[in-house]
Design a protein around this motif. Structure first.
Motif, short mmCIF file in Angstrom:
data_model
loop_
_atom_site.label_atom_id
_atom_site.label_comp_id
_atom_site.label_asym_id
_atom_site.label_seq_id
_atom_site.Cartn_x
_atom_site.Cartn_y
_atom_site.Cartn_z
N LYS A 113 -1.61 2.27 -4.28
CA LYS A 113 -3.14 1.99 -4.02
C LYS A 113 -3.70 0.65 -3.92
N THR A 116 -4.64 -0.60 -0.04
CA THR A 116 -5.89 -0.52 0.51
C THR A 116 -7.10 -0.90 -0.32
N SER A 230 -8.30 7.42 -0.71
CA SER A 230 -7.24 8.32 0.16
C SER A 230 -8.05 8.98 1.38
N ASN A 233 -9.36 7.78 7.55
CA ASN A 233 -8.43 7.00 8.42
C ASN A 233 -8.08 5.59 8.12
N VAL A 235 -7.84 4.14 5.23
CA VAL A 235 -7.14 4.22 4.05
C VAL A 235 -5.64 4.32 4.24
N LEU A 236 -5.57 5.61 5.19
CA LEU A 236 -4.12 5.95 5.60
C LEU A 236 -3.57 4.78 6.38
N GLN A 239 -2.17 1.91 4.50
CA GLN A 239 -1.11 2.26 3.81
C GLN A 239 0.15 2.06 4.72
N THR A 264 1.59 14.71 -1.37
CA THR A 264 0.26 14.61 -0.85
C THR A 264 -0.66 15.20 -1.65
N SER A 268 -2.64 9.83 1.37
CA SER A 268 -2.31 8.16 1.89
C SER A 268 -0.85 7.74 1.62
N ASN A 269 -0.26 8.19 0.43
CA ASN A 269 1.06 7.51 0.42
C ASN A 269 1.89 7.99 1.33
N GLY A 272 1.26 6.69 4.85
CA GLY A 272 1.62 5.34 4.82
C GLY A 272 3.19 5.21 5.33
N ALA A 345 -6.33 14.77 3.94
CA ALA A 345 -6.90 13.75 5.09
C ALA A 345 -6.63 14.30 6.41
#
Lengths: 453, 453
Positions: A113, A116, A230, A233, A235-236, A239, A264, A268-269, A272, A345
């Motif tokens: 985390k 971001t 998360s 866009n 945020v992703l 990552q 998921t 985001s992870n 990323g 997302a």
């Protein structure tokens, strides 16, 4: 050499850009809609709650977006993060597969985390913002923003889902150590919180409710903005540093993944790690299969619908087209708190709809068993969220044992379990149960989806 | 560049040898005595509870002792550990001092303890041992040995001081996740445990008692040995990897410490960082000042006496000459559980007696305040033990602000506080108090010191 192998980049290889998959989408994303007018949202609409630089990134279709030097300075404390070859796990599984994991638990907050949180804090600071509000579930995001606020001298207010606030006092202590304010949500501090409490005085809260409170507070004062951990866009985008590093590290290893796996919640992870590889594929490069793993008890991608929905309960956020279980759905209280979100997302939803991502789901007991198997081999206790990725990686490695194939599997070990030991205690004591979502609740939540013209 | 700077060695610089300060002592250590005969102990006496390779190291005067390749393999997962320049802390303190810290919290157990747990497990495995017993206070050592046992396929039994067993359930869960057995001490499983319980049914235990139980269990079966996480020469030896790495990293930085600081419970993290620098000085190299920081409530070096004493309560261990508060002394329940030991490593005691180490002590409230100041600047929440080193480093940096000197300060940030958040919660809530040891209890414990011929 039969042991774990670490691939560590030196700092000169710390990425200078994030990767924006919007540049390579075969079909563009559906527009984000204003919650009132249902018309495509403008940068000005978003400026009430986000700084301009973040809004630009949210809407950008540039492939590479520069990472500001002050952000790289902070990243350097723990990045480039290590990539490990899980040789001991491979041996324990007697698999010909090669298993790699990117380890994001090395950050001071113990997860991906901060990747971001740091740039979001930086952009807010740069634009003169004094205070950032946010929500947190399990507490990983709130901890990360608290850390980022401390690095850049910003006041941080975190609405923490009430059930987690009481179950995870140490996450709260973590945030307060960095000077952040942590409020149990629903609270009396906002109209949306008071409305929930008037109807359900005993509400234990949800991410959707906490988002409503944080957004409401941010909209009230000019010096205050909102940050999301998360889904969105930008945020992703932030990552993707994990996937870009992993690309370089796998090149050091002389390898390339056949499979990229991540858990998921908001996505985001997973994004990323996976998007830089998917980008290669979308530009005509090597093929790669992407597996998004969610909990069976909050099966957004596997059981949700692809529709316009709100990001929060009070319907304050814009409408985004995504896989959703309905913004009024409250998932059961399983331990992977970071995966308890009704939506997914938009970028991941869109790419899943287009067939580029394979979603799958597992029960929590299977995931904890996988996490303990991983810990015994690799020495790291994963966060309950990350156990979902571990489980899928083990399943795929076991398939290779059956088929004799030597696939290269890469997964995101997005955080450690140091703050989740109650879950392990319960699991080891045989007290943990598999939870299922109530189908009728999802049906009701989906029936309440906004009708979009 | 005003931010934190990380000095990371690549793996080819992972040390191949530990440094043995016995080779450079200006006066040799006093002999270790058999608890029964009070004659110098032999390797055969020790072979009941330790593997041969460990006994050789305990008695060696070789300067460099090779790190076995399988140990280096496991070390590589998190070593070389980073050295940081604390630029943000320097700025916050407005000091001309340069502050560096070696960060050992990057290990999977979150502290420096795996540096010795891994080789101890390796040597036991190599000699056919099936099971290792040990004691743990706060749980960092037990966690590390559980991890090491999992890496080398050994059964681990940990006697955990009862008060910590109940206060730190997550440390127990950590050990059990790696398959170790964790028993609250005093217990009914040993004669020494039963003896204590018969006299004090409500005993909350102590490290001294837990050591008695672990040693007793190890002595019962040929396939079982005992491991200690601090105090002994071989443990301090294994920890010198931190100082050897730091020497290389400071060379990268073009710097050399004027001061090396570490917290001291049994003494291993302090010695690990400080001894390689002290060795240089003893061989005629650069001068360096060493500061050992202990809690005011367990002031072994600052208020104890230099005398022969037992390492445990039941007087099962050999007699070593060290600073001690008396082996029957039970320190009050402050939060830095790793610093609650009545004695001090013989090597550290000896070098303190000779004037090479300056001991000092601080109260826990001051240490927590320093830890939070550090966290806000550097982003890492230290373990309560490490806060003692942080406090001393800040004091020295503040002295430089007054004097205008630009000293180079190096300290060991020996672990993170992820498993100690209850202490931070209590501190932030104003519930924590400074504790003092009872002078009459120490006087009584010292009066009971064995008379050695």
């Amino acid at each position: 050499m039969s042991d774990t192998v670490k691939y560590l980049l030196d700092e000169q290889h710390l990425p200078r850009h994030w990767y924006n998959i919007n540049a390579d989408l075969p079909v563009p994303l559906d527009p984000v809609l204003h919650p009132g007018t249902q018309q495509p949202i403008t940068a000005d609409d978003l400026a009430v709650i986000f700084p301009r630089a973040v809004i630009e990134q949210e809407m950008s279709t540039e492939r590479e977006i520069e990472i500001p030097e002050p952000v790289r300075e902070v990243y350097r404390q723990w990045r480039p993060a290590p990539l490990y070859r899980a040789r001991r796990l491979e041996k324990a599984l007697r698999t010909p597969a090669k298993i790699y994991y990117k380890y994001e638990g090395v950050s001071p907050a113990g997860s991906h985390k901060p990747n971001t949180a740091i740039p979001q804090a930086f952009y807010n600071k740069q634009e003169g913002v004094k205070r950032i509000t946010t929500e947190t579930g399990a507490g990983q995001w709130g901890s990360s923003l608290a850390l980022a606020g401390s690095m850049f001298g910003l006041e941080i207010v975190v609405y923490m889902v009430k059930v987690s606030f009481h179950h995870k006092p140490y996450r709260r202590a973590f945030m307060e150590t960095f000077g952040a304010q942590c409020i149990a949500s629903p609270s009396e501090t906002t109209a949306s919180g008071r409305a929930i409490l008037a109807e359900h005085p005993d509400s234990t809260g949800s991410l959707g409710i906490a988002i409503s409170e944080a957004v409401e507070l941010a909209a009230q004062r000019d010096d205050t903005k909102y940050a999301l951990g998360s889904v969105l866009n930008h945020v992703l985008l932030h990552q993707t540093i994990t996937g870009i590093e992993a690309q370089q590290q796998l090149e050091m290893a002389g390898d390339y993944p056949d499979l990229v796996i991540g858990c998921t919640g908001g996505g985001s992870n997973f994004a990323g790690l996976a998007f830089p590889f998917l980008g290669e594929k979308l530009r005509g490069g090597r093929d790669v299969e992407l597996i998004a793993v969610e909990p069976s008890a909050c099966p957004t991608l596997t059981k949700g619908v692809f529709a316009y929905d709100y990001g929060d309960t009070a319907k304050l956020t814009p409408l985004v087209r995504m896989y959703t279980l309905g913004s009024s759905f409250v998932p059961p209280g399983f331990h992977a708190g970071g995966l308890r979100y009704h939506g997914m997302a938009p970028q991941i939803s869109h790419l899943t709809k287009l067939g580029y991502i394979t979603p799958t789901s597992y029960n929590q007991l299977d995931c904890f068993a996988a996490g303990i198997q991983f810990a015994k081999a690799e020495g790291i206790i994963p966060a309950p969220e990350a156990n979902h990725a571990v489980k899928a990686a083990i399943i795929e490695a076991e398939k290779c044992r059956e088929s004799g194939e030597s696939k290269t599997i890469l997964f995101n070990l997005c955080g450690h379990g140091n703050f989740d030991m109650q879950a392990y205690t319960d699991y080891l004591a045989g007290k943990l149960k598999d939870l299922t979502y109530a189908e009728d609740e999802v049906a009701m939540a989906l029936a309440g989806l906004p009708s979009v013209a």
